[in-house]
Design a protein around this motif. Structure first.
Motif, PDB file in Angstrom:
ATOM      1  N   ASN A  39       0.812  -1.225   0.000  1.00 60.18           N
ATOM      2  CA  ASN A  39       0.000   0.000   0.000  1.00 60.18           C
ATOM      3  C   ASN A  39       0.843   1.273   0.000  1.00 60.18           C
ATOM      4  O   ASN A  39       0.513   2.225  -0.695  1.00 60.18           O
ATOM      5  CB  ASN A  39      -0.929   0.026   1.223  1.00 60.18           C
ATOM      6  CG  ASN A  39      -2.185  -0.782   1.002  1.00 60.18           C
ATOM      7  OD1 ASN A  39      -2.373  -1.397  -0.038  1.00 60.18           O
ATOM      8  ND2 ASN A  39      -3.037  -0.786   1.994  1.00 60.18           N
ATOM      9  N   THR A  84      -5.904   2.409   2.130  1.00 57.67           N
ATOM     10  CA  THR A  84      -6.650   1.515   1.252  1.00 57.67           C
ATOM     11  C   THR A  84      -5.935   1.452  -0.090  1.00 57.67           C
ATOM     12  O   THR A  84      -5.165   2.351  -0.436  1.00 57.67           O
ATOM     13  CB  THR A  84      -8.108   1.993   1.079  1.00 57.67           C
ATOM     14  OG1 THR A  84      -8.842   1.008   0.360  1.00 57.67           O
ATOM     15  CG2 THR A  84      -8.199   3.307   0.324  1.00 57.67           C
ATOM     16  N   GLU A  85      -6.175   0.381  -0.814  1.00 60.57           N
ATOM     17  CA  GLU A  85      -5.551   0.191  -2.119  1.00 60.57           C
ATOM     18  C   GLU A  85      -6.635   0.245  -3.189  1.00 60.57           C
ATOM     19  O   GLU A  85      -7.648  -0.447  -3.073  1.00 60.57           O
ATOM     20  CB  GLU A  85      -4.856  -1.167  -2.134  1.00 60.57           C
ATOM     21  CG  GLU A  85      -4.016  -1.409  -3.355  1.00 60.57           C
ATOM     22  CD  GLU A  85      -3.227  -2.694  -3.251  1.00 60.57           C
ATOM     23  OE1 GLU A  85      -3.197  -3.426  -4.247  1.00 60.57           O
ATOM     24  OE2 GLU A  85      -2.663  -2.961  -2.174  1.00 60.57           O
ATOM     25  N   PRO A  86      -6.428   1.061  -4.224  1.00 64.36           N
ATOM     26  CA  PRO A  86      -7.458   1.128  -5.271  1.00 64.36           C
ATOM     27  C   PRO A  86      -7.481  -0.154  -6.086  1.00 64.36           C
ATOM     28  O   PRO A  86      -6.431  -0.683  -6.456  1.00 64.36           O
ATOM     29  CB  PRO A  86      -7.002   2.313  -6.136  1.00 64.36           C
ATOM     30  CG  PRO A  86      -5.530   2.373  -5.941  1.00 64.36           C
ATOM     31  CD  PRO A  86      -5.285   1.922  -4.527  1.00 64.36           C
ATOM     32  N   ARG A  87      -8.666  -0.657  -6.329  1.00 63.29           N
ATOM     33  CA  ARG A  87      -8.835  -1.874  -7.126  1.00 63.29           C
ATOM     34  C   ARG A  87      -9.968  -1.648  -8.103  1.00 63.29           C
ATOM     35  O   ARG A  87     -10.802  -0.778  -7.916  1.00 63.29           O
ATOM     36  CB  ARG A  87      -9.180  -3.037  -6.210  1.00 63.29           C
ATOM     37  CG  ARG A  87      -8.090  -3.325  -5.221  1.00 63.29           C
ATOM     38  CD  ARG A  87      -7.984  -4.797  -4.978  1.00 63.29           C
ATOM     39  NE  ARG A  87      -6.729  -5.049  -4.288  1.00 63.29           N
ATOM     40  CZ  ARG A  87      -6.623  -5.646  -3.126  1.00 63.29           C
ATOM     41  NH1 ARG A  87      -7.690  -6.070  -2.527  1.00 63.29           N
ATOM     42  NH2 ARG A  87      -5.459  -5.831  -2.575  1.00 63.29           N
ATOM     43  N   GLY A  88      -9.991  -2.440  -9.144  1.00 60.15           N
ATOM     44  CA  GLY A  88     -11.100  -2.423 -10.086  1.00 60.15           C
ATOM     45  C   GLY A  88     -11.428  -1.060 -10.629  1.00 60.15           C
ATOM     46  O   GLY A  88     -10.590  -0.398 -11.230  1.00 60.15           O
ATOM     47  N   SER A 133     -11.996   1.842  -9.202  1.00 60.98           N
ATOM     48  CA  SER A 133     -11.234   2.976  -8.660  1.00 60.98           C
ATOM     49  C   SER A 133      -9.885   3.098  -9.355  1.00 60.98           C
ATOM     50  O   SER A 133      -9.448   4.197  -9.698  1.00 60.98           O
ATOM     51  CB  SER A 133     -11.006   2.812  -7.153  1.00 60.98           C
ATOM     52  OG  SER A 133     -12.219   2.855  -6.462  1.00 60.98           O
ATOM     53  N   LEU A 134      -9.229   1.977  -9.577  1.00 62.09           N
ATOM     54  CA  LEU A 134      -7.939   1.984 -10.256  1.00 62.09           C
ATOM     55  C   LEU A 134      -8.094   2.483 -11.694  1.00 62.09           C
ATOM     56  O   LEU A 134      -7.289   3.294 -12.165  1.00 62.09           O
ATOM     57  CB  LEU A 134      -7.338   0.581 -10.232  1.00 62.09           C
ATOM     58  CG  LEU A 134      -5.933   0.433 -10.789  1.00 62.09           C
ATOM     59  CD1 LEU A 134      -4.948   1.322 -10.046  1.00 62.09           C
ATOM     60  CD2 LEU A 134      -5.503  -1.021 -10.734  1.00 62.09           C
ATOM     61  N   LYS A 135      -9.141   2.050 -12.367  1.00 65.04           N
ATOM     62  CA  LYS A 135      -9.401   2.501 -13.742  1.00 65.04           C
ATOM     63  C   LYS A 135      -9.667   4.004 -13.781  1.00 65.04           C
ATOM     64  O   LYS A 135      -9.188   4.709 -14.669  1.00 65.04           O
ATOM     65  CB  LYS A 135     -10.603   1.764 -14.334  1.00 65.04           C
ATOM     66  CG  LYS A 135     -10.323   0.329 -14.693  1.00 65.04           C
ATOM     67  CD  LYS A 135     -11.569  -0.319 -15.253  1.00 65.04           C
ATOM     68  CE  LYS A 135     -11.418  -1.809 -15.358  1.00 65.04           C
ATOM     69  NZ  LYS A 135     -12.662  -2.476 -15.750  1.00 65.04           N
ATOM     70  N   ILE A 157       0.238   0.261 -11.176  1.00 61.96           N
ATOM     71  CA  ILE A 157       0.601  -0.891 -10.324  1.00 61.96           C
ATOM     72  C   ILE A 157       2.069  -1.260 -10.445  1.00 61.96           C
ATOM     73  O   ILE A 157       2.704  -1.593  -9.467  1.00 61.96           O
ATOM     74  CB  ILE A 157      -0.294  -2.098 -10.667  1.00 61.96           C
ATOM     75  CG1 ILE A 157      -1.736  -1.783 -10.321  1.00 61.96           C
ATOM     76  CG2 ILE A 157       0.164  -3.338  -9.925  1.00 61.96           C
ATOM     77  CD1 ILE A 157      -2.730  -2.803 -10.793  1.00 61.96           C
TER      78      ILE A 157
END
Length: 66
Positions: free
Chosen positions: A3, A43-47, A49-51, A65
């Motif tokens: 993170n 928190t780690e952005p995924r899905g 949120s990352l896009k 990433i």
């Protein structure tokens, strides 16, 4: 990726673009609090949120990433 490393990468990308956290919030459609949590390593952005972050920065999610 840990993170803290991801948080640093996102902060670095934001600073390179000259965005404030508020700007990034507007451009990504994520809440300011979410941006703060990501940059603080809470928190780690995924899905989605990352896009959204990748689109705001004009990069691919893989570039964030890696």
């Amino acid at each position: 990726m840990r993170n803290k490393e991801l948080a640093s990468k996102i902060r670095e990308l934001r600073n390179r673009k000259g965005f404030s956290q508020e700007d990034l919030s507007v451009f990504s459609g994520l809440s300011l609090r979410t941006i703060q949590r990501i940059e603080n390593g809470e928190t780690e952005p995924r899905g989605d949120s990352l896009k959204r972050l990748a689109n705001a920065f004009g990069v691919s999610p893989d570039e964030i990433i890696d």
